[in-house]
Scaffold this active site. Structure first.
Site, PDB file in Angstrom:
ATOM      1  N   THR A 192     -40.296  -0.167  13.716  1.00 10.07           N
ATOM      2  CA  THR A 192     -40.328   0.034  12.273  1.00 10.07           C
ATOM      3  C   THR A 192     -39.973  -1.258  11.534  1.00 10.07           C
ATOM      4  OG1 THR A 192     -39.607   2.301  12.616  1.00 10.07           O
ATOM      5  CG2 THR A 192     -39.345   1.422  10.416  1.00 10.07           C
ATOM      6  N   GLY A 231     -41.585  10.465  12.462  1.00 13.37           N
ATOM      7  CA  GLY A 231     -40.179  10.127  12.638  1.00 13.37           C
ATOM      8  C   GLY A 231     -39.431  10.011  11.328  1.00 13.37           C
TER       9      GLY A 231
END
Length: 330
Positions: A195, A225
């Site tokens: 990320t 997520g």
């Protein structure tokens, strides 16, 4: 300034980064993911590429803030730089699903009024962070997903691309190895959480946080997520904090990581670094989750906390102190 980054479970490392100039009223911090990031898994050329890219991004964002740009504009632009780079798991270079496609998530939150926008499971939006921002500013909603989000992106005039644009040879090889290793995995166990995120404080005192990701390699069934979940992967409130997270999203969602850090700082009357360490080094570890966060407080102090062996990160605080780091290092 003291910046504390998690070294191993329950331990922290304290260092003072070099200064690049005098004090100001702006600050910025970015991350490119956390996980099992060690020197033995990194070639000198790749490490240099990461460091140079992070340095370029942080210096660009900081210069824009000093010039009077808003924190939301800067956060969007620096995240777009990471989305456009094949080095990071976001946009071009995102990890791939079990079906060998890219499914992208992003979120942004504005600390001045708690406005937020998020998108999940999009496959054709070139820069997902732009779509998250459009949801925040041009819709009555907070989160849009899938085909509906892409229709909204088209109506907003955002750039759309074929899914092949996001796919790189490195990610294709990665997912095929993962499928051979764990063909039926419902929740893969990645070594790295790629990320990307940014938090910025502008001259008006506004904090904005944003996060963008391709999720987990070999993910299935439309898995999403923490990155697009406000309060889990992203949170901002001018009076307290801005946070962007990276890690095993299932744990970050359950722990409401980004919001919990800000809430602990407020309700316990402790500094933001201490609150972050309570969540990342203790709460998450007890749950079995790993990853990390970046953040800023209202005075422009940069905080970092992670419980993995590395985290791509860079920042410049309100004193002009600058750092670019990969490993758990001073």
């Amino acid at each position: 300034m003291r910046i504390i980054a998690g070294l191993f479970v329950g331990l922290t490392l304290i260092f003072s980064p070099p200064s690049i100039g005098g004090a100001s009223d702006v600050a910025i911090v970015v991350h490119g993911g956390a996980g099992t990031i060690t020197r033995d898994k990194m070639t000198p050329e790749l490490e240099q590429n990461y460091r140079e890219t992070l340095a370029k991004i942080i210096d660009y964002g900081h210069a824009r803030l000093l010039a009077g740009e808003s924190s939301e504009t800067v956060v969007i632009d620096v995240i777009k730089m990471m989305e456009d780079s094949p080095l990071f798991n976001a946009g071009h270079g995102a990890v791939l699903t079990h079906q060998e496609k890219a499914e992208l998530d992003a979120s942004i939150m504005r600390g001045s009024d708690l406005a937020a926008g998020a998108i999940a499971s999009v496959t054709s939006v070139k820069n997902p962070i732009e779509l998250a921002y459009a949801v925040m500013t041009e819709s009555k909603h907070v989160m849009l997903v899938g085909q509906g989000a892409e229709l909204f992106a088209s109506e907003q005039g955002l750039e759309l691309v074929e899914n092949d644009y996001f796919i790189t040879p490195r990610r294709l090889e990665q997912v095929r190895k993962a499928k051979a290793r764990e063909p039926l995995a419902l929740i893969p166990k990645p070594e790295k959480y790629g990320t990307v995120g940014a938090v910025a404080l502008d001259k008006a005192g506004n904090i904005v946080a944003g996060t963008s990701t391709g999720g987990m390699t070999n993910k299935r069934y439309g898995r999403v997520g923490d990155a697009p979940i406000i309060g889990a992967g992203t949170y901002a409130a001018n009076a307290v904090c801005g946070i962007s997270a990276t890690g095993h999203g299932e744990y970050f969602i359950r722990a409401a990581v980004a919001h919990d850090i800000c809430a602990r700082s407020t309700y316990k009357n402790i500094n933001l670094q201490a609150a972050a360490d309570e969540v990342i080094q203790a709460k998450l570890v007890a749950m079995g989750g790993d990853g990390g966060i970046i953040g800023l407080n209202p005075t422009g102090e940069v905080i970092v906390s992670f419980n993995t062996t590395g985290m791509y990160r860079a920042g410049i605080n309100s004193r002009g102190e600058r750092f670019v780091r990969i490993y758990a290092e001073p």
